[in-house]
Structures are given as C-alpha cells and as structure tokens.
Design an enzyme around this catalytic site. Structure first.
Site, PDB file in Angstrom:
ATOM      1  N   TYR A  70       0.868  -1.178   0.000  1.00  0.00           N
ATOM      2  CA  TYR A  70       0.000   0.000   0.000  1.00  0.00           C
ATOM      3  C   TYR A  70       0.907   1.232   0.000  1.00  0.00           C
ATOM      4  O   TYR A  70       2.079   1.135  -0.401  1.00  0.00           O
ATOM      5  CB  TYR A  70      -0.915  -0.131   1.245  1.00  0.00           C
ATOM      6  CG  TYR A  70      -1.993   0.874   1.378  1.00  0.00           C
ATOM      7  CD1 TYR A  70      -2.881   1.122   0.339  1.00  0.00           C
ATOM      8  CD2 TYR A  70      -2.159   1.590   2.566  1.00  0.00           C
ATOM      9  CE1 TYR A  70      -3.894   2.064   0.482  1.00  0.00           C
ATOM     10  CE2 TYR A  70      -3.176   2.519   2.724  1.00  0.00           C
ATOM     11  CZ  TYR A  70      -4.032   2.757   1.671  1.00  0.00           C
ATOM     12  OH  TYR A  70      -5.022   3.679   1.813  1.00  0.00           O
TER      13      TYR A  70
ATOM     14  N   LYS B 118      -5.683  -1.634  -2.397  1.00  0.00           N
ATOM     15  CA  LYS B 118      -6.775  -1.406  -1.433  1.00  0.00           C
ATOM     16  C   LYS B 118      -7.395  -2.746  -1.033  1.00  0.00           C
ATOM     17  O   LYS B 118      -7.716  -2.978   0.128  1.00  0.00           O
ATOM     18  CB  LYS B 118      -7.845  -0.496  -2.048  1.00  0.00           C
ATOM     19  CG  LYS B 118      -7.407   0.945  -2.236  1.00  0.00           C
ATOM     20  CD  LYS B 118      -7.615   1.796  -0.988  1.00  0.00           C
ATOM     21  CE  LYS B 118      -6.933   3.153  -1.134  1.00  0.00           C
ATOM     22  NZ  LYS B 118      -7.085   4.025   0.028  1.00  0.00           N
TER      23      LYS B 118
HETATM   24  C1  LIG Z   1      -4.976   6.952   1.005  1.00  0.00           C
HETATM   25  C2  LIG Z   1      -5.612   7.361  -0.220  1.00  0.00           C
HETATM   26  O1  LIG Z   1      -6.702   6.925  -0.544  1.00  0.00           O
HETATM   27  C3  LIG Z   1      -4.954   8.331  -1.061  1.00  0.00           C
HETATM   28  O2  LIG Z   1      -3.910   8.847  -0.697  1.00  0.00           O
HETATM   29  O3  LIG Z   1      -5.502   8.594  -2.154  1.00  0.00           O
HETATM   30 MG   LIG Z   2      -7.119   7.300  -2.582  1.00  0.00          MG
END
Ligand SMILES: CC(=O)C(=O)O
Ligand SMILES: [Mg+2]
Ligand SMILES: NC(=O)C1=CN([C@@H]2O[C@H](COP(=O)(O)OP(=O)(O)OC[C@H]3O[C@@H](n4cnc5c(N)ncnc54)[C@H](O)[C@@H]3O)[C@@H](O)[C@H]2O)C=CC1
Length: 570
Positions: A108, A181
């Site tokens: 992530y 995600k």
């Molecule tokens: C965490 C997230 O969804 C973003 O940085 O777009």
């Molecule tokens: Mg995002």
C-alpha cells in the site's frame, strides 16, 4: 470441459475443483504449494509436480519472509509480494497479516505509488478486470470472465487512475491501487479475497510520458470527454450491479470533478462510497476527535484550516462541519469555522474556477478584503491565513510536499497550546511536513498524524508515536460492517460511527500517545469499526440483516482468516 471447474463450497467450507495437476498449482486461490497434503497430491494429480516434503503454512511463511527480507529495495519487495500473491493467495495473506507494520507500506502507500508509476515496465501478470472505454460493449463479457456468479462478489474496487494518491494520472497502472486497497481489505478487514474484484476503468491518460512510452499497456489516447466518460461509468455500474447484485462499489482515486459527480449520482441509489471523499473524511474526523480530546478542549472551540480543497480536503471539511453541528454550532457557524485553500490560496467567493463542492466553504471577498495577497500564489497564501485565523487544527491534503514550513507552523503554535497538525498527503515525499519537524517547531506540543507511515519521534525525553491518518483505518471495517449488515446504502451515520469507533481505540491523553490506533492493530480496529457501522446501518434503516447484541461476534466470525481450506477433487 466444465466451464466452472472451481467453486467455493460454503456448506463444507472447502474448494471443489475439477482442475488437476498444473492447473491447480496455477490457481492462486487453490494453490498451497509444498503444503498440499499427501492425500490432496494424490487426488489432484500433483504427485511428482511438487518436491516430496510437506511443509506447514508456518514453515512456508517463515521461508517467504526470509525471501522478502532479502530483496534489495521496496519496489523489489513489492514485486516479490505480488509474485507470492499471484502464486498462493492464502500464504500471501498469512505473511502480510503476520507483518502488517512492515508490509502495509509495501503493498500500500507509499510503495504502491512507485509500482503504479512503473506499471508497464514492471508488468508480469494481469490481476483484476481491465474495462476499456473503447469497447464498453465488452464490459459484461469481461466481468463474467472472472467466473464469479451473482452471489459470489461482495466488493468491487474501481479506479480510473486519474488521481492516484497525490501522484496524479497513471492511466491503466491505476489497477494497482484497486489491488492494493483490496489487499488491505483482506489483511486488515478480513474481507474474503475470493469475493472481491479489482477493476480499472481505462478511459485513456493525459500523461504524455505514458502516451509516448512504447511499452505503455493502457489505451493510448487522452482521457475521453465527459459525455463518453459518464456513459462508460454508467455501463460499468449497470453491468456490475446486474451481474453482482450484492456487491459494494468502492471508488478510488478519481479526479475531483468525477469523484464528486459519481458519488452524488449513485450514493442514494445503491451500496457505494468514495474512499477519498468519505473514507478520508472519516479517518480525519477520528484524528481530530483524538486531538481535541488530548488537548482537553471541545470541538466547537476549534478553528480549522484545510490546505488542499480537493476530493479529500472537501470530504474532510464536510464531515468536520457535520461534527461541529453535532457539537452545538449552527450550520452557518460550523461552516465558518473552516477555511479552505486551493492552488491559488484561500477560497473566496470571487475565486475564479471554483468547483461547486468547494463553494460552501468560500469566504466572502469583503471579509478578507484587507488580507495580504501573495502574487506567487495568486491569492491569499497559507501564511496569511494562519496569521489571521489563528487555527487550532491544520490539515494537509494538497499533495504538496513540505508545504507546512517552520514559520507557518511556529506562527500557529504561538496561539494554539496544542496545535493539531495532520499532513495527510501520500505518498511519503508529498507529506506537507514531517512529524520530526512539526514537533521540533512546536517544542513538542503538536498533535500529529500523517497519511503515510512515519517512525516515532523522540523530543525532549518523550517518544511520540505517529498515528497514520489514512483511510485504511476506515474502509476495511466500513465495508465489512456493510457486508455483515447486508446494508443497502452507506449513510453519513455509518461514516460517523466508523470515525468514533477508530477514535475510541486510543487514549491520546498519555504523553506521546498516537492519535490513532497503530497499523499492527488494524484487524482489531476494523472489527470495532465494522461493529459500529453495522449498528449504525440498522439505526439508519438500511440493514437487511438483523443486528442484535451478537453483532460483534457475527463480525468476527465473518472475518476471513489466512488458513488453508481443504481442496476437494470433483
Ligand atoms: C490513502 C488514499 O486513498 C490516497 O492517498 O488517495
Ligand atoms: Mg485514494
Ligand atoms: N491520508 C489519506 O487517507 C488520504 C490522503 N489523500 C491525499 O491527499 C492529497 C490530495 O488528494 P486528492 O484530494 O485526491 O487530490 P485533488 O487533486 O482532488 O486535491 C488536491 C487539492 O490541492 C490543491 N492544491 C494543489 N496545489 C496546491 C497548493 N500549492 N496550495 C494549496 N492547495 C493546492 C488543489 O487545488 C486541489 O484542490 C494526495 O496527496 C492524497 O494522497 C487522499 C485521500 C486519502
């Protein structure tokens, strides 16, 4: 040949498959590699296709961990974990769940950002569903090609790749944010990975570097016009909801206009939410509630400056405004407690090109007539806003690394006893400030949480743990709660409940305590969020399941665990 050779058998909690031999090893849902038992090897025609020893998942996981650790850098670690994910899904999740703190930043933010930037050059295998605006008529065929039936999908994460984290338009490479995600969903929220789908809506890209790259794997044309775009999104929604009627549709990293328009169009018609608008709003609210508690004040005493009034920034503003109203202010008073800045400084009612969703937060031109303008910004800059407003809460969602400078933060700290400062932009280099700087500039008084992970900071004998104000604290539990409740909508009440459940996981009044629960407790946090969300769904009349006292146990029982299931030859 049977067109559906593999099915999850819920009654017997096992996989039934007509696949044999190499086809079994090639299916990451079924593959256990060296952990296949001798009986399974016999029944599935694997004898001789695997080395003779049978290992436990614990042995496999420790070997995979050593291989992960041997990688030279974070991108190589990402590639290593992706290869494992493609080979053996249960082992991938076992490993990531055992090392969440260490591996979340790889699957992530921040490393997923690098993987997206390098998608076409690093490409090894497809994952998920690639829907093309150039062939909308193929949407049904493509979604059907997953082999999943109408009751077999709980969740679809889709992106169009236009506003990936804070790094912008990466076209088809955006598929990796949907994949990332979903990895968080399963590792942190116990969402069954076999019941999810990552999707990219490939509508082109405006990044010249991709259009000029002979290896670029997406549609090689600029993003399509709005009419074509909206029709394609409608095709996706119609097809996905027809084929998978109980699936929750999650929208990720769309550009600000599309994000808002899509949310407004569908949120009251189906089970759907936008993570950047609503998930971010909820995690920010959790951090603010914690900060307010740590500072021994009440929310309605605070003044908020939001630097970066886009998808995330205004989503945050909306939830803070509602929380201020709940805390006793009128809607007008609550809105006026929030000052929003965009590319050309403070939003005022004479700002040109203002977006409709920003307009409620624009200050009147009269109110700021004598505030200093900064010609470099083309309006009223952050320093002047901080000087005039004396904010107690400063939030960064601008994607502008280091935008919170020492002078600005010191000025804020001169009037705020415990300044609450939340640089929420991702990935790490885009954080508006580092926690170490913020604590140094405020003599250790700042209450800080950041969008990407940061190490603890020692200041004047206190070690400050830095909470990660990332929607990853919200979306796994939010969707799990919605799934368990069999909710028909995601309501504002469910988002507020999620925020309060996250804040309740910490005691921020201890010196150096984080504002948010740590990543390693994400599964516990997600269970608490899901429980609160399911109750709220029932309260709001959108739950089809009966939600009673047993709901917490129901949520925990619904959480998928990374353990091997029997594979039955059929
Ligand atoms: C965490 C997230 O969804 C973003 O940085 O777009
Ligand atoms: Mg995002
Ligand atoms: N921590 C979290 O959970 C989340 C963090 N984010 C982060 O927030 C950032 C923004 O994301 P989105 O809202 O999706 O992007 P966006 O493009 O919708 O919004 C960015 C906003 O920043 C403004 N901006 C740009 N340059 C600026 C400057 N120099 N001064 C003031 N404002 C400026 C733009 O005008 C725009 O309003 C990204 O870095 C993203 O990673 C987004 C979602 C969740």
């Amino acid at each position: 040949m049977n067109p559906m050779p593999t099915r999850w058998n819920a009654r017997h909690q096992r996989w039934d498959t007509a696949a044999r031999g190499r086809a079994v090893l090639a299916d990451p849902r079924l593959n256990k590699g060296t952990a296949f038992t001798r009986d399974e090897r016999q029944a599935l025609d694997l004898v001789g296709l695997l080395p003779p020893q049978v290992l436990t998942i614990e042995q496999q996981s420790s070997r995979a961990y050593a291989q992960f650790r041997a990688q030279p850098d974070d991108l190589a670690k990402h590639v290593n974990l992706t290869a494992l994910h493609d080979r053996n899904e249960v082992l991938f999740y076992r490993l990531v769940s055992e090392h969440l703190d260490e591996m979340l930043p790889i699957v992530y933010t921040p490393t997923v950002g690098t993987a997206i930037e390098r998608y076409s050059s690093q490409y090894r295998k497809p994952r998920g569903v690639y829907l093309s605006v150039d062939a909308p008529e193929d949407a049904e065929r493509s979604l059907r090609a997953t082999g999943l039936g109408p009751d077999e999908v709980d969740l679809i994460v889709a992106t169009d790749g236009e506003a990936i984290l804070g790094i912008g338009d990466w076209g088809v490479g955006g598929i990796n944010i949907s994949v990332g995600k979903l990895a968080v969903y399963t590792a942190a929220g116990g969402i069954d990975p076999a019941r999810t789908l990552p999707v990219v809506l490939d509508v082109g890209t405006n990044r010249k570097e991709l259009l000029d790259d002979p290896l670029y794997l997406g549609n090689r044309h600029p993003r399509v016009d709005r009419e074509t775009y909206d029709a394609f999104v409608q095709t996706y929604v119609d097809t996905a909801t027809r084929l998978f009627p109980s699936a929750l549709l999650h929208w990720e990293d769309f550009g600000p206009d599309n994000a808002r328009r899509i949310l407004a169009r569908y949120r009251d018609k189906m089970l759907t939410f936008n993570d950047d608008v609503q998930g971010t709003g909820a995690v920010n609210l959790a951090a603010v509630l914690s900060g307010v508690r740590a500072s021994g004040t009440s929310l309605r005493e605070h003044r908020v400056v939001i630097f970066g009034a886009g998808t995330a920034g205004v989503g945050i503003a909306d939830q803070l405004r509602d929380a201020l109203i709940t805390d006793g202010l009128t809607p007008g008073e609550a809105t006026r407690r929030i000052w929003c800045l965009a590319r050309h400084g403070l939003l005022t009612d004479d700002t040109t090109g203002m977006r409709d969703f920003q307009a409620p937060y624009a200050r009147t031109a009269d109110e700021v007539a004598d505030w200093a303008r900064d010609p470099k910004v083309g309006g009223i800059a952050l320093a002047e806003v901080v000087h005039r407003v004396e904010p107690t809460i400063l939030i960064g969602t601008s994607g502008q690394g280091s935008a919170f400078t020492g002078p600005v933060v010191r000025e804020m700290a001169a009037s705020a006893r415990r300044p609450i400062i939340l640089p929420m932009s991702n990935p790490t280099p885009l954080a508006e400030a580092t926690p170490a700087d913020l604590l140094a500039w405020t003599d250790g008084r700042a209450l800080v949480a950041t969008g990407s992970p940061f190490a603890p900071v020692s200041h004047d004998g206190t070690t400050h743990q830095i909470g990660q104000a990332n929607n990853a604290l919200i979306f796994p539990g939010l969707s799990l709660g919605a799934i368990v409740a069999r909710a028909t909508r995601i309501t504002d009440g469910m988002l507020t409940a999620a925020a309060h459940a996250v804040a309740a996981q910490v005691d921020p009044t201890d010196p150096g305590a984080p504002l948010l629960p740590p990543t390693r407790q994400l599964r516990e946090t997600s269970a608490a969020v899901a429980t609160a969300v399911a109750r709220s769904a029932a309260h709001d009349g959108v739950a089809r399941a009966t939600i009673g006292d047993e709901i917490e146990n129901q949520v925990r029982a619904a959480m998928w665990q990374p353990n091997y299931r029997p594979v039955q030859a059929i």
